[in-house]
Design a protein around this motif. Structure first.
Motif, PDB file in Angstrom:
ATOM      1  N   VAL A  46     -12.639 -17.601  -8.448  1.00  0.00           N
ATOM      2  CA  VAL A  46     -12.508 -16.921  -7.166  1.00  0.00           C
ATOM      3  C   VAL A  46     -12.064 -15.477  -7.390  1.00  0.00           C
ATOM      4  O   VAL A  46     -11.297 -15.184  -8.319  1.00  0.00           O
ATOM      5  CB  VAL A  46     -11.504 -17.662  -6.239  1.00  0.00           C
ATOM      6  CG1 VAL A  46     -10.109 -17.725  -6.860  1.00  0.00           C
ATOM      7  CG2 VAL A  46     -11.442 -17.025  -4.869  1.00  0.00           C
ATOM      8  N   GLY A  47     -12.562 -14.567  -6.570  1.00  0.00           N
ATOM      9  CA  GLY A  47     -12.164 -13.167  -6.650  1.00  0.00           C
ATOM     10  C   GLY A  47     -12.247 -12.514  -5.286  1.00  0.00           C
ATOM     11  O   GLY A  47     -13.168 -12.798  -4.511  1.00  0.00           O
ATOM     12  N   PHE A  48     -11.266 -11.666  -4.967  1.00  0.00           N
ATOM     13  CA  PHE A  48     -11.239 -10.918  -3.713  1.00  0.00           C
ATOM     14  C   PHE A  48     -11.223  -9.425  -4.026  1.00  0.00           C
ATOM     15  O   PHE A  48     -10.706  -9.004  -5.071  1.00  0.00           O
ATOM     16  CB  PHE A  48      -9.961 -11.204  -2.908  1.00  0.00           C
ATOM     17  CG  PHE A  48      -9.834 -12.593  -2.331  1.00  0.00           C
ATOM     18  CD1 PHE A  48     -10.839 -13.538  -2.441  1.00  0.00           C
ATOM     19  CD2 PHE A  48      -8.668 -12.950  -1.659  1.00  0.00           C
ATOM     20  CE1 PHE A  48     -10.697 -14.808  -1.904  1.00  0.00           C
ATOM     21  CE2 PHE A  48      -8.509 -14.211  -1.113  1.00  0.00           C
ATOM     22  CZ  PHE A  48      -9.522 -15.143  -1.236  1.00  0.00           C
ATOM     23  N   SER A  49     -11.741  -8.621  -3.084  1.00  0.00           N
ATOM     24  CA  SER A  49     -11.536  -7.175  -3.143  1.00  0.00           C
ATOM     25  C   SER A  49     -11.260  -6.657  -1.740  1.00  0.00           C
ATOM     26  O   SER A  49     -11.500  -7.357  -0.743  1.00  0.00           O
ATOM     27  CB  SER A  49     -12.725  -6.448  -3.773  1.00  0.00           C
ATOM     28  OG  SER A  49     -13.900  -6.612  -3.006  1.00  0.00           O
ATOM     29  N   HIS A  50     -10.778  -5.404  -1.674  1.00  0.00           N
ATOM     30  CA  HIS A  50     -10.239  -4.895  -0.419  1.00  0.00           C
ATOM     31  C   HIS A  50     -10.346  -3.378  -0.398  1.00  0.00           C
ATOM     32  O   HIS A  50     -10.017  -2.713  -1.379  1.00  0.00           O
ATOM     33  CB  HIS A  50      -8.761  -5.326  -0.331  1.00  0.00           C
ATOM     34  CG  HIS A  50      -8.077  -4.983   0.951  1.00  0.00           C
ATOM     35  ND1 HIS A  50      -7.370  -3.807   1.136  1.00  0.00           N
ATOM     36  CD2 HIS A  50      -7.966  -5.669   2.104  1.00  0.00           C
ATOM     37  CE1 HIS A  50      -6.859  -3.799   2.364  1.00  0.00           C
ATOM     38  NE2 HIS A  50      -7.197  -4.913   2.974  1.00  0.00           N
ATOM     39  N   ALA A  51     -10.843  -2.811   0.694  1.00  0.00           N
ATOM     40  CA  ALA A  51     -10.843  -1.363   0.916  1.00  0.00           C
ATOM     41  C   ALA A  51      -9.856  -1.078   2.031  1.00  0.00           C
ATOM     42  O   ALA A  51      -9.955  -1.671   3.113  1.00  0.00           O
ATOM     43  CB  ALA A  51     -12.243  -0.881   1.296  1.00  0.00           C
ATOM     44  N   ARG A  52      -8.905  -0.183   1.810  1.00  0.00           N
ATOM     45  CA  ARG A  52      -7.746  -0.062   2.692  1.00  0.00           C
ATOM     46  C   ARG A  52      -7.774   1.180   3.576  1.00  0.00           C
ATOM     47  O   ARG A  52      -7.983   2.299   3.104  1.00  0.00           O
ATOM     48  CB  ARG A  52      -6.453  -0.050   1.863  1.00  0.00           C
ATOM     49  CG  ARG A  52      -5.211  -0.072   2.760  1.00  0.00           C
ATOM     50  CD  ARG A  52      -3.928  -0.156   1.969  1.00  0.00           C
ATOM     51  NE  ARG A  52      -2.799  -0.374   2.887  1.00  0.00           N
ATOM     52  CZ  ARG A  52      -1.678   0.323   2.884  1.00  0.00           C
ATOM     53  NH1 ARG A  52      -1.496   1.270   1.986  1.00  0.00           N
ATOM     54  NH2 ARG A  52      -0.725   0.067   3.752  1.00  0.00           N
ATOM     55  N   LEU A  53      -7.546   0.945   4.872  1.00  0.00           N
ATOM     56  CA  LEU A  53      -7.239   2.004   5.819  1.00  0.00           C
ATOM     57  C   LEU A  53      -5.778   1.819   6.191  1.00  0.00           C
ATOM     58  O   LEU A  53      -5.405   0.835   6.825  1.00  0.00           O
ATOM     59  CB  LEU A  53      -8.121   1.892   7.073  1.00  0.00           C
ATOM     60  CG  LEU A  53      -7.876   2.919   8.182  1.00  0.00           C
ATOM     61  CD1 LEU A  53      -8.214   4.328   7.704  1.00  0.00           C
ATOM     62  CD2 LEU A  53      -8.679   2.568   9.428  1.00  0.00           C
ATOM     63  N   SER A  54      -4.918   2.724   5.769  1.00  0.00           N
ATOM     64  CA  SER A  54      -3.478   2.524   5.919  1.00  0.00           C
ATOM     65  C   SER A  54      -3.023   2.913   7.326  1.00  0.00           C
ATOM     66  O   SER A  54      -3.147   4.059   7.739  1.00  0.00           O
ATOM     67  CB  SER A  54      -2.707   3.329   4.866  1.00  0.00           C
ATOM     68  OG  SER A  54      -3.104   4.685   4.892  1.00  0.00           O
TER      69      SER A  54
END
Length: 671
Positions: A46-54
């Motif tokens: 399993v693997g997750f990724s994330h692009a962040r708007l703070s």
């Protein structure tokens, strides 16, 4: 507010390419330009990724996702906002919980550890979509908020499940197929979608208020979908009679809406407001201005057509509240000049260029230095604001009135909504046997689109038409609706339920909401869709939602003190961009797009449409003897024709995995 992506392989020992996860995050950089993160658990597949708007906790390192629990048994990637998180965090801290960040997202991990998922979901308030992996269960959970404000897509490949916040995120994975389904194509042409579906073969959405749980078995992946919340109106016989205390409901609506607005003003960045000339956004701005010490920034879209422009009322409201008012004046060419780019973000066709206008507005919000605005979406759904609801109320919900009075009210409604006939209202009655069987009548909100079915069937290519010969679009939609939520409900409640499940989620919150807002890294917060407010609104008797010929009566009365008098007395005006047939310059812009995307070579290469029928549709549109209400419908059909060709260009012709890899390289995002 961010974007999430991930992979859950069928075999736990099957390796995951970390750079592919990063590429999936990179292609939605617009959703999260403030940083990215990824986590691969190779021994668990399993693997997750994330692009962040703070927005909450601006510390880049502390707020970076995916989050891992302290014991490394749980992994979370979250898109959206949880309100009232400070109280929850304080309560858990008092019980001995230790938080790693100040982020609202982290509460999911600690609530889950203490209560399990079912109870956790009851605590979550806001707009959200998240992925959650539990090592001990070896289970992946995909969860979406109650109304579907935040998107979440998934599909199954030969290796496992791929998921993400946008379709292009899935398509960035090389194992995901990119092709239209016959049914998906058909529904793009008639506007209304089957809940949970997309235009593309094998790609689904997590339904609003649902959890998709994925576990491994000896025979492959087990995928189970369950509902944790629904739009639950009282039974018709449970409402109080005409002697009901109106003031009780007026005060209750005001109290719940103010609480929803105050919750959505919490952020570590400034919060502005979208402002049209409607009761909904004016109410939000009025409450926000009264509840804060600073001047609220308000953003308004203006059109160069007096029939559709609402800036005079918006300007009056802004002046009354002391708002810092920004008006974006759009000309005819502005909309179709940005049509192709808008569809890259909507990932579905649009019947009206309002979606383009919203895309351009979010650009200006970003340029003004704002990341967050509150919006008025959801008010019409809760308080019966659309003309289709009034029509259904007159036809099916006022049995005590003589027939001539009901017909008279309907005639007034039709006359006052001529601009929207062929779009918001059907040109003539359309009956779906499946809807009639499911709920007793065909709701007016789906009639304009289902009535396009014969036209759409002729417009698809012969190969797709053959697959659709026995397909019933109305039945496909009606079959997804929960009969228990329709049974023994008032006709107005049934009509509102259908709209919320179809047009709200599939249109207003998609190409009119999240997708065009987040295209420019801008978070929209629809206060009316706070589920505490919604659950109260469901209890408001139908005759207080529509009283006589006045829609949203209880909301009008609750907000009477802060609304301009002209708006308080005004009938609902649907917020739309002027259709193409109303402006020669706009029609020229349509023709230019058609030369590029609807020429014979392009149409035949895509294999989606029947070119001869496309030509006949344009000829019909240009016929001066065609009535205006049919031209409104033809405008929508032509937008959809352009749309499917643009979508094919964006997501089938284009090598999306290569584009994602190039984007990651450009951003210097590396595994």
């Amino acid at each position: 507010m961010c974007g999430i992506a991930g992979v859950f392989n069928q075999q736990s020992n099957s390796p995951i390419d970390a750079q592919t996860l990063v590429n999936m995050a990179a292609i939605m950089h617009h959703r999260g330009p403030d940083g990215f993160g990824y986590q691969v658990l190779d021994e668990h597949g399993v693997g997750f990724s994330h692009a962040r708007l703070s927005i909450i906790d601006l510390n880049e390192q502390r707020g970076r996702q995916p989050f891992m629990s302290a014991d490394e048994q749980l992994m979370l990637a979250h898109n959206g906002e949880f309100y009232d998180f400070q109280r929850i965090r304080a309560d858990l801290t008092a019980q001995g919980t230790r938080f790693q960040s100040k982020s609202d997202s982290e509460i999911v991990i600690h609530l889950y550890q203490r209560y399990g998922l079912t109870e956790t979901l009851k605590h979550l308030r806001g707009e959200f979509a998240f992925s959650f992996y539990d090592k001990q269960e070896d289970a992946l959970y995909l969860v979406r908020d109650r109304f579907g404000i935040k998107p979440l897509y998934w599909t199954q490949t030969e290796q496992g499940v791929v998921f993400g916040s946008e379709l292009k995120v899935l398509f960035a994975h090389p194992a995901v197929k990119r092709q239209f389904s016959a049914e998906g194509l058909y529904h793009q042409l008639i506007q209304v979608m089957v809940p949970g579906s997309t235009a593309f073969e094998g790609v689904q959405q997590v339904m609003p208020g649902h959890v998709v749980k994925i576990t491994r078995t000896a025979d492959g992946l087990n995928i189970d979908t369950s509902k944790y919340w629904d739009v639950n109106f009282p039974l018709a016989n449970e409402y109080p009679g005409d002697e009901v205390d109106e003031q009780q409901y007026i005060d209750g609506v005001r109290e719940h809406l103010l609480d929803a607005v105050q919750q959505r003003m919490v952020a570590d960045v400034p919060v502005g407001c979208y402002l049209s000339g409607g009761i909904d956004s004016c109410s939000i701005l009025g409450l926000a201005a009264a509840a804060t010490q600073y001047s609220v920034k308000a953003f308004t879209i203006g059109f160069d057509s007096d029939a559709y422009d609402e800036t005079p009322i918006a300007r009056e409201m802004a002046e009354a509240t002391g708002a810092d008012h920004h008006i974006m004046a759009l000309k005819a060419n502005d909309l179709y000049d940005h049509f192709v780019q808008t569809l890259w973000h909507t990932e579905r066709t649009i019947y009206n260029t309002l979606g383009v206008a919203k895309y351009l507005m979010s650009q200006q919000v970003k340029q003004a230095g704002y990341k967050v605005v509150m919006t008025g979406e959801g008010s019409d759904e809760l308080f019966a604001g659309y003309p289709a609801f009034r029509k259904d109320m007159f036809l099916h919900g006022l049995d005590h009135l003589p027939e001539h009075e009901r017909q008279g009210e309907q005639a007034i409604l039709e006359e006052s909504n001529q601009l929207f006939k062929g779009a918001m209202l059907a040109r003539e009655e359309y009956v779906s046997e499946a809807f009639n069987e499911k709920m007793g009548f065909t709701p007016s909100c789906v009639q304009p689109w289902l009535s396009c079915s014969p036209v759409a069937l002729q417009l698809v290519s012969a190969s797709h038409r053959e697959k659709l010969q026995h397909y019933d679009a109305g039945k496909a939609i009606a079959d997804t609706l929960d009969a228990d939520m329709l049974s023994d409900r008032h006709p107005l409640d049934r009509a509102q339920y259908v709209w919320i499940k179809t047009m709200l989620e599939g249109q207003i919150l998609t190409w009119g909401g999240d997708r065009v807002d987040m295209a420019n890294s801008m978070e929209a917060r629809p206060a009316f869709l706070d589920h505490h407010l919604a659950e109260y609104a469901f209890t408001v008797p139908p005759h207080l939602r529509i009283k006589g010929n006045k829609e949203k009566y209880v909301l009008r009365e609750a907000m009477k003190g802060l609304l301009p008098e002209t708006l308080y007395k005004r009938e609902k005006f649907a917020f739309m961009a002027p259709p193409a047939h109303t402006d020669p310059e706009k029609w020229k812009a349509v023709e230019l797009l058609a030369e590029q995307f609807l020429n014979r070579e392009a149409v035949e290469a895509a294999g989606l449409l029947d070119y001869d029928e496309v030509v006949r549709t344009f000829a019909r549109h240009e016929d001066p003897d065609v009535p205006s209400e049919e031209k409104v419908q033809l405008d929508a059909v032509i937008n959809h024709l352009l749309g499917v060709q643009v979508l094919h260009h964006h997501f089938v012709e284009t090598d999306v995995p290569a584009m994602a890899a190039a984007r990651a390289q450009e951003l210097n995002w590396r595994a």
